[in-house]
Design a protein around this motif. Structure first.
Motif, PDB file in Angstrom:
ATOM      1  N   ASP A   1       0.809  -1.225   0.000  1.00  0.00           N
ATOM      2  CA  ASP A   1       0.000   0.000   0.000  1.00  0.00           C
ATOM      3  C   ASP A   1       0.839   1.269   0.000  1.00  0.00           C
ATOM      4  OD1 ASP A   1       1.031  -0.086   2.527  1.00  0.00           O
ATOM      5  OD2 ASP A   1      -0.893  -0.061   3.581  1.00  0.00           O
ATOM      6  N   GLY A   2       2.171   1.150  -0.050  1.00  0.00           N
ATOM      7  CA  GLY A   2       3.038   2.317  -0.088  1.00  0.00           C
ATOM      8  C   GLY A   2       3.510   2.797   1.267  1.00  0.00           C
ATOM      9  N   SER A   3       3.003   2.204   2.337  1.00  0.00           N
ATOM     10  CA  SER A   3       3.442   2.612   3.673  1.00  0.00           C
ATOM     11  C   SER A   3       4.741   1.893   4.044  1.00  0.00           C
ATOM     12  CB  SER A   3       2.357   2.291   4.702  1.00  0.00           C
ATOM     13  OG  SER A   3       2.154   0.885   4.774  1.00  0.00           O
ATOM     14  N   CYS A   4       5.328   2.284   5.183  1.00  0.00           N
ATOM     15  CA  CYS A   4       6.548   1.649   5.664  1.00  0.00           C
ATOM     16  C   CYS A   4       6.566   1.736   7.188  1.00  0.00           C
ATOM     17  CB  CYS A   4       7.782   2.305   5.051  1.00  0.00           C
ATOM     18  SG  CYS A   4       7.916   4.072   5.384  1.00  0.00           S
ATOM     19  N   PHE A   5       7.613   1.173   7.803  1.00  0.00           N
ATOM     20  CA  PHE A   5       7.703   1.153   9.254  1.00  0.00           C
ATOM     21  C   PHE A   5       8.924   1.944   9.713  1.00  0.00           C
ATOM     22  CE2 PHE A   5       5.091  -2.666   8.688  1.00  0.00           C
ATOM     23  CZ  PHE A   5       4.107  -2.422   9.638  1.00  0.00           C
ATOM     24  N   VAL A   6       8.683   2.814  10.708  1.00  0.00           N
ATOM     25  CA  VAL A   6       9.762   3.511  11.408  1.00  0.00           C
ATOM     26  C   VAL A   6      10.035   2.744  12.700  1.00  0.00           C
ATOM     27  CG1 VAL A   6      10.384   5.632  12.628  1.00  0.00           C
ATOM     28  CG2 VAL A   6       9.226   5.754  10.420  1.00  0.00           C
ATOM     29  N   TYR A   7      11.302   2.632  13.075  1.00  0.00           N
ATOM     30  CA  TYR A   7      11.663   1.912  14.291  1.00  0.00           C
ATOM     31  C   TYR A   7      11.637   2.874  15.484  1.00  0.00           C
ATOM     32  CZ  TYR A   7      14.402  -0.792  17.659  1.00  0.00           C
ATOM     33  OH  TYR A   7      14.830  -1.458  18.778  1.00  0.00           O
ATOM     34  N   ASP A   8      10.803   2.541  16.466  1.00  0.00           N
ATOM     35  CA  ASP A   8      10.703   3.313  17.691  1.00  0.00           C
ATOM     36  C   ASP A   8      11.774   2.815  18.653  1.00  0.00           C
ATOM     37  OD1 ASP A   8      10.085   4.535  20.097  1.00  0.00           O
ATOM     38  OD2 ASP A   8       7.919   4.308  19.853  1.00  0.00           O
TER      39      ASP A   8
ATOM     40  N   TYR B   1      15.213   5.923  12.050  1.00  0.00           N
ATOM     41  CA  TYR B   1      15.538   4.597  11.542  1.00  0.00           C
ATOM     42  C   TYR B   1      14.296   3.979  10.911  1.00  0.00           C
ATOM     43  CZ  TYR B   1      20.104   4.547  13.802  1.00  0.00           C
ATOM     44  OH  TYR B   1      21.399   4.815  14.157  1.00  0.00           O
ATOM     45  N   PHE B   2      14.490   3.385   9.741  1.00  0.00           N
ATOM     46  CA  PHE B   2      13.410   2.698   9.040  1.00  0.00           C
ATOM     47  C   PHE B   2      13.695   1.203   9.020  1.00  0.00           C
ATOM     48  CE2 PHE B   2      12.894   6.980   7.615  1.00  0.00           C
ATOM     49  CZ  PHE B   2      11.544   7.127   7.328  1.00  0.00           C
ATOM     50  N   ILE B   3      12.631   0.425   9.078  1.00  0.00           N
ATOM     51  CA  ILE B   3      12.781  -1.035   8.996  1.00  0.00           C
ATOM     52  C   ILE B   3      12.919  -1.393   7.519  1.00  0.00           C
ATOM     53  CG2 ILE B   3      11.669  -3.246   9.426  1.00  0.00           C
ATOM     54  CD1 ILE B   3      10.359  -1.999  11.884  1.00  0.00           C
ATOM     55  N   ILE B   4      14.105  -1.851   7.162  1.00  0.00           N
ATOM     56  CA  ILE B   4      14.428  -2.109   5.762  1.00  0.00           C
ATOM     57  C   ILE B   4      14.123  -3.550   5.366  1.00  0.00           C
ATOM     58  CG2 ILE B   4      16.273  -2.008   4.043  1.00  0.00           C
ATOM     59  CD1 ILE B   4      15.415   0.693   5.207  1.00  0.00           C
ATOM     60  N   SER B   5      14.307  -4.472   6.300  1.00  0.00           N
ATOM     61  CA  SER B   5      14.095  -5.891   6.015  1.00  0.00           C
ATOM     62  C   SER B   5      13.267  -6.508   7.129  1.00  0.00           C
ATOM     63  CB  SER B   5      15.445  -6.613   5.898  1.00  0.00           C
ATOM     64  OG  SER B   5      15.260  -7.995   5.705  1.00  0.00           O
ATOM     65  N   GLY B   6      12.360  -7.412   6.762  1.00  0.00           N
ATOM     66  CA  GLY B   6      11.494  -8.065   7.728  1.00  0.00           C
ATOM     67  C   GLY B   6      10.193  -7.343   7.975  1.00  0.00           C
TER      68      GLY B   6
END
Length: 372
Positions: free
Chosen positions: A304-311, A342-347
């Motif tokens: 959907d184009g979203s991503c995850f930022v690491y808290d 920081y962004f979650i790049i893998s997983g």
């Protein structure tokens, strides 16, 4: 009486024995089951995190097409006849005026002699009638008639002499022979060219561009605002890939109503020797470039184009979306306020918003904090 009591005692003893046996079986099983049951908590899923890197993201259109010579000239003979000489071959370089074929001129010569004889006879008659007309012995009509006949005969004679000169088929321009489909002994006619000549130093690509991109070209400024690259893909074990920069030569001012396409012509600028007419190529037209912007790999994005930022504080994943996505085939730009996060790049495909994760840091090229 004593016998009845004895029977009851025996039945009760049997029931008691069964209960003891069942208890002897179930109690060890229960004890073993209680000892073997251990509570288990799954560890947080492992992910890789990284900070955005500095990249140049280009908005581009990638289209396919074929290389063409700017001008492909079919050389058609002006007269028909049998080809006596055919020195031209495909791939040969020719200069303007070089002989490509020689057609049997004997029939043409006979036609010229016939026209010459007719013209000579009428010219003699014209001289006599003209003398009579000057002396008043011939009418104006007689003089006009013989004059017209003389002019017609002269035109036929000139045409026959001109056709005789066409027996030698000459190259109208300098270039490279792409096709030489005939041979000595075959019949030459105006229905088939004796050769096709092209200038291989001037190559173009005629692209059919979808209608939706028309505003980019009609309202996007001059042709210099676009960066165009022509690519010939490599063939494994045969040839390497080749590239050439190109310039937009022209943009069609209308859209084909049937195909909903418009034409853009691009001229190759360099490495021209690596391309030939008819080659299948891909053309990349960059119409906008975002330089030195924070970016993450497009593989870090969800469907959907979203991503995850690491808290970092909660060691968890936080889902974010940037609205309009600016990306190319490798990188996606992130807003400046996310440049240091920081962004979650893998997983990222196996986790959900707010989930605890076990993160390991990796480095992307040209870290935004570390410089270019």
């Amino acid at each position: 009486m004593k016998a009845d009591i004895r029977k009851k005692m025996i039945v009760m003893l049997r029931y008691a024995a069964v209960v003891v046996i069942i208890a002897a079986v179930l109690i060890p099983i229960k004890l073993f089951s209680d000892r073997s049951t251990v509570s288990y908590t799954a560890p947080p899923p492992a992910v890789e995190i990284a900070q955005p890197s500095v990249q140049t993201i280009e908005s581009a259109i990638v289209l396919s097409g074929y290389i063409e010579a700017e001008a492909m000239i079919p050389v058609v003979p002006f007269v028909s006849g049998t080809i006596l000489e055919y020195p031209v071959k495909a791939g040969m370089s020719v200069a303007e005026g070089d002989t490509l074929a020689v057609i049997d001129e004997e029939p043409l010569r006979q036609q010229m002699l016939q026209a010459q004889a007719a013209y000579t006879g009428i010219q003699n008659s014209y001289v006599r009638v003209h003398s009579l007309y000057e002396a008043g012995a011939a009418t104006q009509q007689d003089f006009d008639t013989i004059t017209a006949q003389r002019d017609a005969a002269k035109a036929q004679y000139d045409l026959a002499r001109l056709q005789l000169g066409y027996a030698a088929v000459k190259a109208p321009v300098s270039g490279t022979v792409l096709m030489a489909p005939l041979a000595a002994g075959s019949a030459a006619s105006q229905e088939q060219p004796v050769a096709v000549i092209a200038d291989l130093d001037n190559l173009v690509v005629r692209l059919q561009v979808p209608e939706k991109y028309f505003p980019l070209f009609s309202e996007g400024g001059s042709a210099d605002d676009f960066s165009v690259t022509v690519v010939r893909e490599a063939v494994s074990g045969i040839s390497q890939a080749a590239e050439s920069s190109a310039a937009i030569e022209s943009v069609s001012p209308y859209i084909d109503a049937r195909s909903k396409m418009f034409e853009v012509v691009c001229r190759l600028q360099d490495n021209i020797e690596a391309f030939r007419p008819g080659m299948y190529i891909k053309v990349r037209i960059v119409y906008r470039a975002h330089e030195a912007v924070p970016a993450i790999p497009v593989t870090a994005l969800r469907i959907d184009g979203s991503c995850f930022v690491y808290d970092i504080i909660n060691a968890s994943a936080r889902r974010v979306s940037f609205g309009e996505r600016i990306a190319d085939s490798e990188w996606c730009m992130v807003p400046p306020e996310y440049a240091g996060q920081y962004f979650i790049i893998s997983g990222h495909n196996q986790i959900y918003d707010g989930q605890k994760v076990s993160a390991s840091e990796i480095s992307l090229e040209a870290s935004l904090n570390g410089g270019m």
